[in-house]
Design a protein around this motif. Structure first.
Motif, mmCIF file in Angstrom:
data_model
loop_
_atom_site.group_PDB
_atom_site.id
_atom_site.type_symbol
_atom_site.label_atom_id
_atom_site.label_comp_id
_atom_site.label_asym_id
_atom_site.label_seq_id
_atom_site.Cartn_x
_atom_site.Cartn_y
_atom_site.Cartn_z
ATOM 1 N N LEU A 82 0.826 -1.202 0.000
ATOM 2 C CA LEU A 82 0.000 0.000 0.000
ATOM 3 C C LEU A 82 0.864 1.258 0.000
ATOM 4 O O LEU A 82 1.992 1.259 0.492
ATOM 5 N N THR A 83 0.295 2.321 -0.527
ATOM 6 C CA THR A 83 0.987 3.605 -0.502
ATOM 7 C C THR A 83 0.909 4.190 0.897
ATOM 8 O O THR A 83 0.082 3.767 1.719
ATOM 9 N N LEU A 84 1.720 5.198 1.142
ATOM 10 C CA LEU A 84 1.703 5.866 2.434
ATOM 11 C C LEU A 84 0.325 6.481 2.698
ATOM 12 O O LEU A 84 -0.198 6.395 3.810
ATOM 13 N N GLU A 85 -0.272 7.050 1.664
ATOM 14 C CA GLU A 85 -1.594 7.659 1.815
ATOM 15 C C GLU A 85 -2.643 6.618 2.210
ATOM 16 O O GLU A 85 -3.500 6.867 3.057
ATOM 17 N N GLU A 86 -2.574 5.464 1.593
ATOM 18 C CA GLU A 86 -3.520 4.390 1.916
ATOM 19 C C GLU A 86 -3.327 3.905 3.350
ATOM 20 O O GLU A 86 -4.304 3.676 4.079
ATOM 21 N N LEU A 87 -2.071 3.784 3.763
ATOM 22 C CA LEU A 87 -1.782 3.358 5.136
ATOM 23 C C LEU A 87 -2.284 4.391 6.143
ATOM 24 O O LEU A 87 -2.855 4.030 7.186
ATOM 25 N N GLU A 88 -2.077 5.664 5.842
ATOM 26 C CA GLU A 88 -2.550 6.719 6.740
ATOM 27 C C GLU A 88 -4.072 6.721 6.824
ATOM 28 O O GLU A 88 -4.642 6.943 7.897
ATOM 29 N N SER A 89 -4.719 6.462 5.715
ATOM 30 C CA SER A 89 -6.182 6.387 5.703
ATOM 31 C C SER A 89 -6.675 5.240 6.590
ATOM 32 O O SER A 89 -7.630 5.395 7.353
#
Length: 99
Positions: A82-89
């Motif tokens: 996953l991307t960092l944005e997806e992980l943060e979400s």
């Protein structure tokens, strides 16, 4: 340590329970297949099946709980992709769930 030998009564009880479980699953499967094979049904309504098939919701909930560990493992394995944005979400969703 020697294995405890089951009594004849215990073995019979286990066979009866296994037979009852098999009969219940056969009944639920037949009900679902009857529903699916109905030509008048245009859209499959899972909630209808769970509500109107005796014991199906209880079985489904138990099945899902037993497979919870597998779902957790699949999620853990996929996190690195996953991307960092997806992980943060995901992290935000978890925080909201806890809060």
């Amino acid at each position: 340590m020697p294995r405890k030998v089951e009594s004849s009564t215990e073995q019979k009880d286990e066979r009866v329970q296994e037979k009852e479980k098999t009969e219940m699953l056969e009944r639920m499967l037949a009900a679902v297949l009857n529903y699916l094979s109905d030509d008048e049904i245009e859209e499959i309504d899972l909630e209808y099946l769970l509500t109107n098939t005796k014991d199906l919701r209880q079985w489904w909930d138990q099945y899902r709980e037993k497979n919870k560990k597998q779902v957790e493992d699949e999620i853990k394995k996929s996190l690195s992709k996953l991307t960092l944005e997806e992980l943060e979400s995901i992290r935000e969703q978890i925080k909201e769930k806890k809060g």
